[in-house]
Design an enzyme around this catalytic site. Structure first.
Site, PDB file in Angstrom:
ATOM      1  N   CYS A 190       0.806  -1.213   0.000  1.00 39.98           N
ATOM      2  CA  CYS A 190       0.000   0.000   0.000  1.00 39.98           C
ATOM      3  C   CYS A 190       0.842   1.268   0.000  1.00 39.98           C
ATOM      4  O   CYS A 190       2.031   1.245   0.312  1.00 39.98           O
ATOM      5  CB  CYS A 190      -0.905   0.054   1.240  1.00 39.98           C
ATOM      6  N   SER A 247      13.795  -0.821 -11.751  1.00 34.25           N
ATOM      7  CA  SER A 247      14.617  -0.819 -10.546  1.00 34.25           C
ATOM      8  C   SER A 247      16.030  -1.323 -10.783  1.00 34.25           C
ATOM      9  O   SER A 247      16.942  -0.981 -10.037  1.00 34.25           O
ATOM     10  CB  SER A 247      13.945  -1.642  -9.446  1.00 34.25           C
ATOM     11  N   CYS A 299      12.261  -1.795   6.638  1.00 36.78           N
ATOM     12  CA  CYS A 299      12.358  -2.774   5.552  1.00 36.78           C
ATOM     13  C   CYS A 299      13.497  -2.408   4.602  1.00 36.78           C
ATOM     14  O   CYS A 299      13.466  -1.367   3.935  1.00 36.78           O
ATOM     15  CB  CYS A 299      11.043  -2.831   4.786  1.00 36.78           C
ATOM     16  N   CYS A 338      13.251 -11.515   5.161  1.00 37.52           N
ATOM     17  CA  CYS A 338      13.064 -12.306   3.941  1.00 37.52           C
ATOM     18  C   CYS A 338      14.364 -12.943   3.471  1.00 37.52           C
ATOM     19  O   CYS A 338      14.348 -13.919   2.715  1.00 37.52           O
ATOM     20  CB  CYS A 338      12.452 -11.461   2.828  1.00 37.52           C
TER      21      CYS A 338
END
Length: 492
Positions: free
Chosen positions: A18, A305, A258, A459
């Site tokens: 989001c 990216s 993150c 992760c």
């Protein structure tokens, strides 16, 4: 880059959930400003968009499925009149259906007063919270954790008659990742989880005309706001006629921003926690060239990216950089399904090689990540079909080995290719001539400022900064774990 962007398909990238945006600016067209802010943040969510506006007496909301420009036009913006606004662009996680009810901002009633909440992140104790609220008579219209948060705030506020108490109490009982903007009819609030997992920054409009809150600084830039600072982990910030006031809602815990924001999620022109995303990506390419050199003729970046990292790799290695892959920038998320024949084209719906550039060349191809590996396999084959002599794949993130529970859409662990194959097996299955990932130390070094508070790297490492409930962990095929040694279950 999300190449599986059609209904029913699983994306082969880590997908941000989001974007949130908020404005407090009396005398300004806050709905229009929020619309532009959401457009700047559209990369963070393309499933639905919504804006809620307060005029001092009540709150009006408009939201729907689709991109920001599909949901809002001149007429719908003109109907949202007020001086405080919150906006949201959503990308749903796996298992969450696209629906109007799930679109944000969520509206909650506190007696006769409405609040509107927009949330980026994921709560990990949603089921327990929902069950408790339902048991106390609270009704829900969607299955989202964001609505659970909005209802929890509304319930406590109704009991204490003080919105900041409601926010504070909710922060004490919910766990997970949340960066939230909330509007009452006359005030804007912003608050962030105590680990600061998801980003949230504050800006000020020129001439003291008002305040802006955004997931990224690129949202501030588009409306002419100057960056002031980030919302601190565990902090509640309020903007109203008295100006900006801040207080600590809950004690800050181990900082865990993150780290994947720097790899892929954030726009390259954004600054996250004081660090330039573009410069971090250039650094990643440079470090990867040191860690995984290879003889080649050209360096290519997979748009978008991978391009800054490819430039960094080229500079460090001395191998020329070339634009050898073209991105169709008008094929984004869509609700129009292609035919089966078109679906088989896969990555070509988004990317197309330039044979005149790459034919006969040994290529170093820089991409941001590998999740399931399907996109990488298609990419390598596409480049070979265009005449590449060799394709050496270099990835500017470490191997994704563990699911994320904090607002990113990932598969269960057994569907992450790096968790089930060795490097040699991945290289063979993908079809590249060689494959290498940047090291975790290299990723950390790409954000060089020692003043950075700290990262969530779960992760890559499996070291989760927030408790993962046992049921959620089992569903994702991993043992519940937490970096601070606490039990997996989160008490209410």
């Amino acid at each position: 880059m999300s190449t599986s962007a059609f209904p029913g398909e699983r994306p082969d990238r880590l997908e941000e959930e989001c974007a949130v945006f908020g404005v407090f600016a009396p005398g300004e067209d806050v709905a229009r400003m929020t619309c532009f802010g959401l457009q700047a943040l559209q990369h963070r969510g393309q499933e639905s968009a919504g804006i809620a506006v307060g005029d001092g007496d009540t709150i009006m909301v408009a939201k729907d499925l689709g991109l920001v420009t599909q949901v809002f036009d001149e007429a719908s913006l003109a109907a949202l009149d007020g001086y405080v606004a919150v906006g949201h662009a959503r990308y749903s996680t796996s298992g969450a259906a696209a629906s109007w009810e799930a679109a944000q901002p969520h509206i909650s009633a506190i007696d006769e007063v409405l609040i509107a909440l927009a949330h980026n992140g994921t709560l990990v104790n949603t089921n327990e919270m929902r069950a408790r609220l339902v048991g106390e008579g609270v009704q829900f219209r969607s299955g989202t954790d964001s609505e659970v948060l909005a209802k929890a705030i509304g319930q406590v506020t109704q009991e204490t008659h003080h919105l900041r108490n409601g926010i504070r109490r909710a922060m004490e009982v919910v766990t997970g990742a949340y960066a939230v903007v909330l509007a009452s009819p006359d005030s804007l609030y912003a608050f962030r989880d105590p680990n600061g997992i998801r980003p949230l920054c504050i800006g000020q409009l020129p001439d003291d005309r008002g305040w802006v809150v955004s997931s990224e600084t690129c949202g501030l830039d588009i409306v002419g706001a100057s960056y002031v600072r980030d919302v601190a982990p565990g902090e509640i910030v309020r903007f109203n006629a008295a100006g900006m006031t801040a207080e600590q809602g809950v004690p800050a815990l181990k900082p865990a921003a993150c780290i994947f924001e720097y790899v892929y999620f954030a726009r390259p022109d954004s600054v996250i926690d004081g660090q330039s995303v573009y410069q971090a990506r250039r650094n990643l390419g440079r470090i990867l060239a040191q860690e995984a050199p290879v003889g080649a003729d050209l360096v290519l970046g997979v748009p978008d990216s991978g391009v800054p990292s490819a430039m960094g790799y080229a500079t460090e290695s001395g191998i020329p950089y070339a634009d050898g892959i073209v991105k169709n920038r008008y094929v984004g998320r869509t609700f129009i399904q292609p035919t089966q024949a078109m679906r088989q084209l896969g990555i070509r719906l988004k990317l197309n090689p330039l044979p005149s550039v790459i034919r006969g060349k040994r290529l170093v191809v820089i991409d941001d990540s590998i999740v399931r590996g399907n996109t990488s396999k298609q990419l390598v084959q596409m480049l070979r079909d265009a005449g590449a002599a060799e394709v050496h794949l270099r990835i500017v993130s470490p191997e994704v080995l563990w699911p994320c529970f904090y607002g990113i859409d990932t598969d269960t662990r057994d569907q992450l290719i790096a968790a089930t194959m060795t490097l040699e097996q991945m290289n063979e299955w993908i079809g590249s001539d060689s494959l290498a990932f940047v090291s975790l130390d290299g990723l950390r070094a790409s954000v060089p400022d020692v003043s950075h508070p700290g990262f969530c790297e779960a992760c890559f490492s499996g070291d989760y900064p927030v408790n993962i409930p046992e049921a959620m962990a089992k569903k994702s095929n991993l043992d519940a774990r937490c970096s601070d040694g606490r039990s997996a279950e989160t008490p209410l």
